[in-house]
Scaffold this active site. Sequence first.
Site, PDB file in Angstrom:
ATOM      1  N   ASP A 292       0.801  -1.228   0.000  1.00  0.00           N
ATOM      2  CA  ASP A 292       0.000   0.000   0.000  1.00  0.00           C
ATOM      3  C   ASP A 292       0.829   1.270   0.000  1.00  0.00           C
ATOM      4  O   ASP A 292       0.291   2.357  -0.241  1.00  0.00           O
ATOM      5  CB  ASP A 292      -0.952   0.014   1.200  1.00  0.00           C
ATOM      6  N   ARG A 366      -5.676   6.269  -2.469  1.00  0.00           N
ATOM      7  CA  ARG A 366      -4.212   6.373  -2.371  1.00  0.00           C
ATOM      8  C   ARG A 366      -3.590   7.120  -3.565  1.00  0.00           C
ATOM      9  O   ARG A 366      -2.511   7.697  -3.438  1.00  0.00           O
ATOM     10  CB  ARG A 366      -3.583   4.986  -2.207  1.00  0.00           C
TER      11      ARG A 366
END
EC number: 2.5.1.19
Length: 409
Positions: A292, A366
């Site tokens: 991530d 993100r």
Amino acid sequence: MDILLNVLADKKISEEITISGSKSESNRLLILQTLFPEIKIENLSDSDDSVHMQHALSTKEEVVNIGHAGTAMRFLTSYFAVKENREVVLTGSERMQNRPIEILVNALKDLGAEISYKEKVGYPPIRIKGKKITKNQVSINGNVSSQYISSLLLIASKLENGLEVELVGKITSIPYINMTLSLLNQLGIETSFEDNIIKVQPKKTIKNQIVVVESDWSSASYFYSIVALSEIGSTIQLSAYKKESLQGDSCLSEIYKHFGVSTTFGKHFITLKKESETKKEVLRLDLKNAPDIAQTIAVTCFSEGISCDLIGLHTLKIKETDRLVALQNELTKLGASISVTDKSLHLEKSSEINKNIAIETYNDHRMAMAFAPLALRVPIKILDAEVVTKSYQKFWEDMQQIGIKIDKL
């Protein structure tokens, strides 16, 4: 909402930011709290994903729609499979209906669960008829999303005979599996993880207890990036964090030394400080245990004009978007020379950054947050900026506190 970001003047940053609880920990604990009402949770994530999870666990409706919340989709699949006398259709956004769920569904079916596909085989929406499960052994590939594995582990202690999970082949994202097991251990549930076998013992009740969720390390990554791009001497204090973290993304404290950023651990906080210039050599990382943060790292490298080789990124193909292709598209617009495979990214060093580029976010929180620190270098536009609420409600407020100017377009 589309926005324009820029910094009016270079300045030394000195700020304190409080970040909401980890989405990963919160969503695991919300499932466990429903199974064990003896748990009280503090510093719960305020992310959209955790809001969706809470709603899904409390609703009496037959159709449960979790929107873009991939973690909720995976954890709830197992939860509803063992919820006796309850039948639901679990669905989500258009993107969610194109994210695979078959590996988890097959594992649950092997245990005796009753799950069927409403439309496309292997993908949501799925119909789940909750029932008592007595089988206690299952195999699943170790190189799949760790959320499939954690989904099984979260319900394991409530199965009559517990559960033994055999992980076949190479295992990835081990920190997230260990996070799940550590939370179970915290609650007094016995587990073991030896070689490729995970065992969870059955547990009917646990002691009344309060669990405090550590703040989200993935969210901290954007501040690491900001400090990396800031003047030497800049500092940002983030709370609430601890040195012995359950979160794989805590590797940021080591990785960002490459960018001259030090991390000092206080009692419930960390202080990030720009100590020196970024090292000019190529940054080579295997991020299989922390995929991530790949977007943040790639953007930091581009901003600092250094090359990077990032591997271990195969799970990024099935996130909110194909994150590798999205990174390639948007960094190329900014002037980067970048290539990707289905599990890696290679970025060449560059000396210029194109200004006023509009960054597509692809319904991916993100993407918006990883590119925001670039505003310390050039004015940059972020399209569909509200997408950040999926994991970080106050993100744009905190960016303004840091000194980034935000104009609505």
